[in-house]
Design a protein around this motif. Structure first.
Motif, PDB file in Angstrom:
ATOM      1  N   GLU A  39       0.825  -1.206   0.000  1.00  0.00           N
ATOM      2  CA  GLU A  39       0.000   0.000   0.000  1.00  0.00           C
ATOM      3  C   GLU A  39       0.861   1.258   0.000  1.00  0.00           C
ATOM      4  O   GLU A  39       0.526   2.260  -0.631  1.00  0.00           O
ATOM      5  N   GLY A  40       1.991   1.209   0.715  1.00  0.00           N
ATOM      6  CA  GLY A  40       2.892   2.348   0.739  1.00  0.00           C
ATOM      7  C   GLY A  40       3.485   2.629  -0.631  1.00  0.00           C
ATOM      8  O   GLY A  40       3.660   3.793  -1.025  1.00  0.00           O
ATOM      9  N   LEU A  41       3.780   1.565  -1.368  1.00  0.00           N
ATOM     10  CA  LEU A  41       4.306   1.728  -2.730  1.00  0.00           C
ATOM     11  C   LEU A  41       3.255   2.362  -3.631  1.00  0.00           C
ATOM     12  O   LEU A  41       3.542   3.290  -4.400  1.00  0.00           O
ATOM     13  N   TRP A  42       2.035   1.849  -3.569  1.00  0.00           N
ATOM     14  CA  TRP A  42       0.976   2.322  -4.456  1.00  0.00           C
ATOM     15  C   TRP A  42       0.561   3.763  -4.177  1.00  0.00           C
ATOM     16  O   TRP A  42      -0.081   4.401  -5.009  1.00  0.00           O
ATOM     17  N   ARG A  43       0.929   4.285  -2.994  1.00  0.00           N
ATOM     18  CA  ARG A  43       0.580   5.673  -2.653  1.00  0.00           C
ATOM     19  C   ARG A  43       1.664   6.671  -3.069  1.00  0.00           C
ATOM     20  O   ARG A  43       1.477   7.877  -2.924  1.00  0.00           O
ATOM     21  N   TYR A  55      -7.424  -6.506  -7.658  1.00  0.00           N
ATOM     22  CA  TYR A  55      -8.485  -6.134  -6.716  1.00  0.00           C
ATOM     23  C   TYR A  55      -8.296  -4.720  -6.168  1.00  0.00           C
ATOM     24  O   TYR A  55      -9.226  -3.900  -6.243  1.00  0.00           O
ATOM     25  N   PRO A  56      -7.130  -4.362  -5.613  1.00  0.00           N
ATOM     26  CA  PRO A  56      -6.984  -2.971  -5.162  1.00  0.00           C
ATOM     27  C   PRO A  56      -7.038  -1.965  -6.301  1.00  0.00           C
ATOM     28  O   PRO A  56      -7.500  -0.834  -6.110  1.00  0.00           O
ATOM     29  N   PHE A  57      -6.605  -2.371  -7.500  1.00  0.00           N
ATOM     30  CA  PHE A  57      -6.729  -1.470  -8.645  1.00  0.00           C
ATOM     31  C   PHE A  57      -8.191  -1.183  -8.938  1.00  0.00           C
ATOM     32  O   PHE A  57      -8.599  -0.024  -9.092  1.00  0.00           O
ATOM     33  N   ALA A  58      -9.002  -2.238  -8.998  1.00  0.00           N
ATOM     34  CA  ALA A  58     -10.420  -2.066  -9.324  1.00  0.00           C
ATOM     35  C   ALA A  58     -11.187  -1.395  -8.197  1.00  0.00           C
ATOM     36  O   ALA A  58     -12.200  -0.736  -8.437  1.00  0.00           O
ATOM     37  N   SER A  59     -10.706  -1.544  -6.961  1.00  0.00           N
ATOM     38  CA  SER A  59     -11.396  -0.938  -5.821  1.00  0.00           C
ATOM     39  C   SER A  59     -11.293   0.574  -5.836  1.00  0.00           C
ATOM     40  O   SER A  59     -12.099   1.262  -5.206  1.00  0.00           O
ATOM     41  N   GLY A  60     -10.284   1.103  -6.506  1.00  0.00           N
ATOM     42  CA  GLY A  60     -10.176   2.546  -6.672  1.00  0.00           C
ATOM     43  C   GLY A  60      -9.611   3.290  -5.486  1.00  0.00           C
ATOM     44  O   GLY A  60      -9.755   4.511  -5.393  1.00  0.00           O
ATOM     45  N   GLY A  61      -8.942   2.590  -4.586  1.00  0.00           N
ATOM     46  CA  GLY A  61      -8.414   3.254  -3.401  1.00  0.00           C
ATOM     47  C   GLY A  61      -7.047   3.881  -3.583  1.00  0.00           C
ATOM     48  O   GLY A  61      -6.522   4.487  -2.635  1.00  0.00           O
ATOM     49  N   PHE A  62      -6.471   3.727  -4.759  1.00  0.00           N
ATOM     50  CA  PHE A  62      -5.125   4.248  -4.996  1.00  0.00           C
ATOM     51  C   PHE A  62      -5.121   5.074  -6.273  1.00  0.00           C
ATOM     52  O   PHE A  62      -5.738   4.689  -7.264  1.00  0.00           O
ATOM     53  N   ARG A  63      -4.388   6.180  -6.235  1.00  0.00           N
ATOM     54  CA  ARG A  63      -4.367   7.122  -7.354  1.00  0.00           C
ATOM     55  C   ARG A  63      -3.317   6.670  -8.365  1.00  0.00           C
ATOM     56  O   ARG A  63      -2.188   7.192  -8.392  1.00  0.00           O
ATOM     57  N   VAL A  64      -3.689   5.679  -9.155  1.00  0.00           N
ATOM     58  CA  VAL A  64      -2.783   5.137 -10.167  1.00  0.00           C
ATOM     59  C   VAL A  64      -3.516   5.047 -11.502  1.00  0.00           C
ATOM     60  O   VAL A  64      -4.748   5.060 -11.550  1.00  0.00           O
ATOM     61  N   VAL A 194       1.247  -0.138 -13.306  1.00  0.00           N
ATOM     62  CA  VAL A 194       0.581   1.160 -13.239  1.00  0.00           C
ATOM     63  C   VAL A 194       1.607   2.257 -13.011  1.00  0.00           C
ATOM     64  O   VAL A 194       2.733   2.018 -12.577  1.00  0.00           O
ATOM     65  N   ALA A 195       1.193   3.483 -13.295  1.00  0.00           N
ATOM     66  CA  ALA A 195       1.959   4.685 -12.988  1.00  0.00           C
ATOM     67  C   ALA A 195       1.150   5.533 -12.014  1.00  0.00           C
ATOM     68  O   ALA A 195      -0.074   5.390 -11.910  1.00  0.00           O
ATOM     69  N   SER A 196       1.828   6.397 -11.286  1.00  0.00           N
ATOM     70  CA  SER A 196       1.112   7.320 -10.414  1.00  0.00           C
ATOM     71  C   SER A 196       0.179   8.207 -11.232  1.00  0.00           C
ATOM     72  O   SER A 196       0.446   8.518 -12.396  1.00  0.00           O
ATOM     73  N   ASP A 197      -0.897   8.611 -10.610  1.00  0.00           N
ATOM     74  CA  ASP A 197      -1.932   9.361 -11.315  1.00  0.00           C
ATOM     75  C   ASP A 197      -1.410  10.683 -11.879  1.00  0.00           C
ATOM     76  O   ASP A 197      -1.887  11.172 -12.899  1.00  0.00           O
ATOM     77  N   GLY A 198      -0.396  11.254 -11.220  1.00  0.00           N
ATOM     78  CA  GLY A 198       0.113  12.548 -11.649  1.00  0.00           C
ATOM     79  C   GLY A 198       1.116  12.486 -12.789  1.00  0.00           C
ATOM     80  O   GLY A 198       1.528  13.534 -13.309  1.00  0.00           O
ATOM     81  N   VAL A 199       1.513  11.291 -13.194  1.00  0.00           N
ATOM     82  CA  VAL A 199       2.447  11.161 -14.320  1.00  0.00           C
ATOM     83  C   VAL A 199       1.720  11.562 -15.600  1.00  0.00           C
ATOM     84  O   VAL A 199       0.585  11.142 -15.849  1.00  0.00           O
ATOM     85  N   GLY A 200       2.374  12.352 -16.425  1.00  0.00           N
ATOM     86  CA  GLY A 200       1.727  12.884 -17.617  1.00  0.00           C
ATOM     87  C   GLY A 200       1.313  11.815 -18.619  1.00  0.00           C
ATOM     88  O   GLY A 200       1.957  10.766 -18.735  1.00  0.00           O
TER      89      GLY A 200
END
Length: 259
Positions: A39-43, A55-64, A194-200
């Motif tokens: 979870e720390g990595l995905w944040r 599952y965590p990707f589809a759950s939408g709890g991480f901004r990726v 995945v990439a972080s949500d803020g990556v262009g």
């Protein structure tokens, strides 16, 4: 997630170095081995490529945002995998039903292959007869720890990601020979990069293109072969929704962990 051993981790690093070279996007490999929480990595806000379970990707709890999904060479050309329910090779357990009343292990609650796939697979039996196992042991965190617990006789049956098993057969055939598959769950969408949500968007597009074309030359095919992959596929986010639906069904039934 799929660094089965040091040699395999080095091959993943080689793949990411090649993706960086082809895409023109500099990538730094960072160590994040268990027990460090995923979870720390995905944040993080600086991820270019990182594995996340469906599952965590589809759950939408991480901004990726999705980049691409690996396609196992052992499959049918689609980015799908399953969970093997495995026992020790010398176990008296011949069928899944034989394992009932014994000890089951699981990895971590956000895992599809190590937790939710098992609940889905066992749900109807649990609803029919109540608790299936005398002991439910977890979180064991990783497939490697499930294997260790089995071989140390700490549990009698446990889940093993089918792609992790592919890598184990290739890198540690003796370890794989100490295990036996009793049953396999339905195939579901693979963990994805995945990439972080803020990556262009432009950067993500370049990374995605490098992965989707990785199988098109000899060097790329050689790296993929060592990883037991045929290539990478574009991600269809809607395909992962079934993982949340199945987990929700188990939750509503009150089947909160394998056991």
């Amino acid at each position: 997630m799929y660094a089965v051993d040091a040699a395999t981790a080095a091959v993943w690093s080689a793949l990411f170095a090649r993706v960086a070279a082809l895409s023109g996007v500099p990538l730094e490999v960072i160590a994040h081995a268990a027990p460090a929480p995923l979870e720390g990595l995905w944040r993080r806000d600086d991820l270019g490529l990182a594995f996340i379970c469906g599952y965590p990707f589809a759950s939408g709890g991480f901004r990726v945002q999705p980049v691409a999904a690996p396609v196992p060479a052992s499959g049918d050309g689609r980015p799908l995998y399953a969970s093997h329910l495995v026992v020790r090779a010398d176990s008296a357990i011949a069928t899944l039903q034989d394992s009932f009343g014994r000890r089951i292990g699981w990895t971590v609650a956000h895992s599809q292959s190590g937790f939710n796939a098992i609940r889905t697979h066992l749900l109807a039996r649990w609803q029919a007869r109540g608790p299936l196992y005398a002991e439910s042991t977890g979180p064991l965190l990783t497939p490697r720890r499930v294997i260790e617990a089995l071989l140390a006789d700490e549990i009698d049956i446990g889940p093993l990601d089918s792609y992790f098993h592919d890598l184990l057969l290739a890198t540690e055939p003796q370890t794989a020979a100490g295990l036996r598959i009793v049953e396999t769950t339905a195939r579901r969408p693979m963990p994805l990069l995945v990439a972080s949500d803020g990556v262009g968007e432009a950067i993500v597009a370049r990374l995605r293109a490098a992965l989707l074309t990785a199988h098109q030359d000899d060097e790329g095919r050689a790296i993929l072969a060592r990883l037991r992959l045929s290539g990478f596929a574009a991600v269809e986010p809607a395909a992962y929704r079934v993982l949340v639906e199945e987990a929700d069904a188990a939750d509503r039934a009150g089947y909160l962990q394998p056991g």
